[in-house]
Enzyme design. Structure first.
Site, short mmCIF file in Angstrom:
data_model
loop_
_atom_site.label_atom_id
_atom_site.label_comp_id
_atom_site.label_asym_id
_atom_site.label_seq_id
_atom_site.Cartn_x
_atom_site.Cartn_y
_atom_site.Cartn_z
N LEU A 40 8.72 9.55 10.12
CA LEU A 40 7.64 8.61 9.79
C LEU A 40 6.92 8.39 11.12
O LEU A 40 7.55 8.05 12.12
CB LEU A 40 8.21 7.28 9.28
CG LEU A 40 7.31 6.05 9.42
CD1 LEU A 40 6.07 6.16 8.53
CD2 LEU A 40 8.08 4.78 9.07
N TYR A 82 13.44 -0.76 10.01
CA TYR A 82 13.84 -0.17 8.73
C TYR A 82 14.59 -1.18 7.86
O TYR A 82 14.48 -1.14 6.63
CB TYR A 82 14.65 1.10 8.95
CG TYR A 82 13.80 2.25 9.44
CD1 TYR A 82 12.84 2.83 8.61
CD2 TYR A 82 13.93 2.75 10.73
CE1 TYR A 82 12.04 3.88 9.05
CE2 TYR A 82 13.13 3.80 11.18
CZ TYR A 82 12.18 4.35 10.33
OH TYR A 82 11.38 5.38 10.76
N LEU A 99 17.19 22.04 6.64
CA LEU A 99 17.34 22.55 5.26
C LEU A 99 16.75 21.61 4.22
O LEU A 99 16.74 20.39 4.39
CB LEU A 99 18.82 22.76 4.95
CG LEU A 99 19.54 23.82 5.79
CD1 LEU A 99 20.98 23.96 5.33
CD2 LEU A 99 18.81 25.15 5.73
N SER A 120 12.81 15.75 2.69
CA SER A 120 13.31 16.90 1.93
C SER A 120 14.58 16.42 1.23
O SER A 120 15.02 15.29 1.45
CB SER A 120 13.60 18.09 2.84
OG SER A 120 14.69 17.81 3.69
N HIS A 165 12.67 12.88 7.29
CA HIS A 165 12.75 13.50 8.62
C HIS A 165 11.94 12.72 9.64
O HIS A 165 12.34 12.59 10.79
CB HIS A 165 12.18 14.93 8.57
CG HIS A 165 13.03 15.88 7.80
ND1 HIS A 165 14.03 16.62 8.36
CD2 HIS A 165 13.03 16.19 6.48
CE1 HIS A 165 14.60 17.36 7.44
NE2 HIS A 165 14.02 17.12 6.28
C1 COA Z 1 7.74 3.19 14.42
C2 COA Z 1 6.37 3.24 13.75
C3 COA Z 1 6.40 4.23 12.62
C4 COA Z 1 6.06 1.84 13.21
O1 COA Z 1 4.78 1.87 12.59
P1 COA Z 1 3.73 0.67 12.84
O2 COA Z 1 2.61 0.86 11.90
O3 COA Z 1 3.40 0.61 14.28
O4 COA Z 1 4.66 -0.57 12.46
P2 COA Z 1 4.24 -1.91 11.68
O5 COA Z 1 2.93 -2.40 12.21
O6 COA Z 1 4.39 -1.70 10.23
O7 COA Z 1 5.41 -2.85 12.14
C5 COA Z 1 5.47 -3.27 13.47
C6 COA Z 1 6.93 -3.55 13.79
O8 COA Z 1 7.65 -2.33 13.90
C7 COA Z 1 8.64 -2.44 14.92
N1 COA Z 1 8.35 -1.42 15.91
C8 COA Z 1 7.31 -0.59 15.97
N2 COA Z 1 7.42 0.25 17.00
C9 COA Z 1 8.57 -0.07 17.63
C10 COA Z 1 9.24 0.43 18.76
N3 COA Z 1 8.78 1.44 19.50
N4 COA Z 1 10.41 -0.14 19.11
C11 COA Z 1 10.91 -1.15 18.39
N5 COA Z 1 10.33 -1.68 17.31
C12 COA Z 1 9.16 -1.14 16.94
C13 COA Z 1 8.53 -3.82 15.49
O9 COA Z 1 9.47 -4.62 14.80
C14 COA Z 1 7.12 -4.23 15.10
O10 COA Z 1 6.98 -5.59 14.88
P3 COA Z 1 6.81 -6.59 16.14
O11 COA Z 1 5.73 -5.99 16.98
O12 COA Z 1 6.44 -7.87 15.51
O13 COA Z 1 8.13 -6.62 16.80
C15 COA Z 1 5.24 3.61 14.76
O14 COA Z 1 5.29 2.70 15.83
C16 COA Z 1 5.35 5.02 15.30
O15 COA Z 1 4.80 5.94 14.73
N6 COA Z 1 6.07 5.18 16.43
C17 COA Z 1 6.23 6.48 17.04
C18 COA Z 1 7.04 7.40 16.16
C19 COA Z 1 8.40 6.83 15.79
O16 COA Z 1 9.15 6.34 16.63
N7 COA Z 1 8.74 6.97 14.49
C20 COA Z 1 10.00 6.57 13.95
C21 COA Z 1 10.93 7.74 13.91
S1 COA Z 1 12.50 7.27 13.22
#
Ligand code: COA
Length: 204
Positions: free
Chosen positions: A121, A165, A108, A94, A119
């Site tokens: 991902l 990130y 908001l 947002s 907010h």
């Molecule tokens: C975080 C999230 C969005 C990443 O999406 P993804 O498709 O799994 O990630 P990608 O495959 O693009 O990238 C993988 C990398 O993300 C990072 N990563 C993913 N989940 C992680 C976790 N729980 N803790 C730390 N690093 C994490 C790692 O660096 C990983 O690479 P590595 O395994 O080589 O270390 C996904 O794990 C998720 O939905 N988690 C639960 C919700 C969440 O925490 N969202 C973020 C809110 S700010």
């Protein structure tokens, strides 16, 4: 031409077709599709959030009514990744109008703001660690570049996700003023537009 129609990456990446005995092509559900979410997607969004956050910490970035709220107010700041019609990953954003995030930013939408507050991902658990989170974030940031009013994207995340990130170009702003229960967060930002925008526009 509208912004949406100018963006090929928001259109289905690939549409599967089948050939009937009569040799006529029939369209089936897109194998993979990126599109903004609508309030009708709120339940699917919340199912992913429930597993990703509530089952882990008891909290989640957006409750169901808040998901509906933002998807009604600013659906164009959301992006869903669907496979065979099923939601596998999403982003909800947002607009915000201050330099740093405050508790108010959690609920908001500030239509005059130039900052997109991401907010949430989240990727469905069976699709994690396959690059989907990074790809969806990249596409979202590319899309934001096409929105003339967006100057930057900000988010708050747990410290463990800072490297994730950073790999997508976000920079650490420092500790976030917002806390949720005992959870603390790091605030991060990604510039979408640089100095030219700042010269033309004052404030956020
Ligand atoms: C975080 C999230 C969005 C990443 O999406 P993804 O498709 O799994 O990630 P990608 O495959 O693009 O990238 C993988 C990398 O993300 C990072 N990563 C993913 N989940 C992680 C976790 N729980 N803790 C730390 N690093 C994490 C790692 O660096 C990983 O690479 P590595 O395994 O080589 O270390 C996904 O794990 C998720 O939905 N988690 C639960 C919700 C969440 O925490 N969202 C973020 C809110 S700010």
């Amino acid at each position: 031409m509208s912004v949406m129609s100018a963006l090929p990456f928001l259109k289905p990446m690939h549409v599967r077709t089948t050939v009937s005995p009569g040799r006529q092509r029939r369209h089936t559900l897109p194998a993979s599709e990126f599109r903004p979410l609508s309030p009708q997607d709120a339940i699917s969004v919340f199912e992913i959030e429930r597993e990703a956050f509530i089952s882990v910490s008891g909290e989640c970035p957006l409750h169901l009514d808040e998901v509906r709220h933002f998807l009604s107010l600013c659906p164009e700041l959301s992006l869903g990744w669907f496979e065979e019609g099923r939601l596998v990953a999403f982003i909800i954003g947002s607009l915000w109008d201050q330099e740093r995030l405050t508790t108010e930013a959690l609920t908001l939408h500030k239509p005059q703001g130039h900052t997109v507050h991401i907010h949430v991902l989240a990727v469905h658990r069976t699709f994690r660690q396959q690059g989907k989170g990074s790809i969806l974030l990249w596409r979202y940031l590319q899309y934001l570049r096409c929105l003339p009013y967006v100057r930057r994207a900000v988010l708050m995340c747990e410290e463990v996700l800072v490297p994730f990130y950073q790999r997508s170009g976000f920079k650490v702003q420092g500790p976030c003023a917002v806390t949720v229960g005992s959870l603390t967060f790091i605030e991060m930002q990604h510039l979408i537009r640089g100095h030219a925008f700042m010269r033309r526009n004052s404030g956020y």
